[in-house]
Design a protein around this motif. Structure first.
Motif: not given
Length: 313
Positions: A288-311
């Motif tokens: 999520f951080d090293k490849v997708i680079g989620v921290k650069a996004h203004t609109v958070p994509i936490d909803s996807i991240i949390e679900e995928l972490k659970e999976v």
């Protein structure tokens, strides 16, 4: 379908990608590596002039000269197939190649500029590169390898409602070279399907601009953001969770300004914004951080991240 290279690729770096969403480049490399695509990046490559060109800072001669330099670098590296992560880089470089091959006076003028500045080895010859054989967008390469993409999917994103935005500079500049249609563009819809998902397909304003218009965002913000609001209202009407696009400038317009458009429209737009390379890399299990680079996004994509972490537990 046009022949798309899988070898001798120079992955053309984008100013907006590097500065705004480095995860697009990291995701592109991640997916290319998974697919076995042969590519390299050169530190000698410079900007395509996109923002300056479309704001009338760089004229066509300057832009073509810079393009000719980048093209010669690619040839010298034995990587004449330039693949763009940015739709504007794609449109500008393809046009520059067409002009350099067609207009002898322009080519001679630019070669003389190189000579005058001691850059004799950069002389551009006609057909050094060809617009339909050497200039591509990342989506072209991904589409040519779409059957292989299916073999690397790790996460199921099919529960999300997904729409695509194809971008003017990919679909509306070089019509004859655009894969997947221009009146009802669907190349990214098909790529999303390769990840085991369905998009909503056609929707109101699917072909419409993101509203940026380069200078319009700053010189005519009311006009610019009204166009963006049309798009956001259209995907909100469809209950879209993820909007997938292929241009970093579109990405900026949607992601950086979604909160402003929400305030302007008096509603809370919820869509998450991902580049097509990020979407595929996410489905392939990219970090999520090293490849997708989620921290650069203004609109958070936490909803996807949390679900995928659970999976993934």
């Amino acid at each position: 379908m046009k022949d798309v290279p899988v070898n001798n690729i120079l992955l053309f770096r984008s100013c907006l990608v590097s500065v705004e969403y480095p995860g697009i480049e990291a995701s592109t490399k991640f997916v290319f590596d998974k697919l076995g695509i042969d590519y390299a990046i050169s530190e000698k490559q410079t900007c395509c002039t996109g923002l300056g060109h479309y704001s009338d800072v760089f004229n066509q001669i300057d832009t073509s000269a810079i393009g000719a330099r980048n093209f010669k670098i690619a040839c010298e590296l034995g990587r004449p197939n330039l693949v763009m992560m940015c739709a504007t880089c794609y449109a500008i470089n393809k046009k520059s190649v067409k002009l350099l091959n067609k207009k002898e006076d322009l080519r001679n003028h630019i070669n003389q500029l190189f000579d005058d500045n001691g850059l004799f080895h950069l002389k551009y010859e006609k057909d050094d590169l060809k617009p339909t054989e050497n200039i591509f967008h990342v989506v072209d390469v991904l589409y040519a390898n779409k059957n292989e993409i299916k073999n690397h999917i790790k996460y199921d994103l099919s529960d999300y409602k997904i729409a695509t935005h194809h971008g003017c500079h990919y679909c509306k500049v070089h019509y004859e070279d655009t894969i997947g249609g221009v009146r009802d563009p669907n190349i990214m819809d098909e790529l999303v399907e390769c990840c085991g998902c369905k998009t909503i397909g056609w929707y109101d304003h699917k072909r419409a601009t993101c509203g940026t218009g380069f200078r319009q965002r700053y010189s005519n913000p009311d006009l610019s953001f009204t166009a963006t609001a049309d798009k956001m209202n259209a995907i909100d009407d469809e209950d879209v969770d993820i909007l997938v696009h292929l241009c970093p400038n579109c990405h900026i317009q949607f992601d950086r300004y979604q909160h402003l458009i929400s305030k302007m429209e008096g509603k809370n737009f919820k869509a998450i914004h991902l580049n097509i390379a990020q979407f595929i890399a996410l489905a392939m299990g990219g970090d999520f951080d090293k490849v997708i680079g989620v921290k650069a996004h203004t609109v958070p994509i936490d909803s996807i991240i949390e679900e995928l972490k659970e999976v993934s537990k």
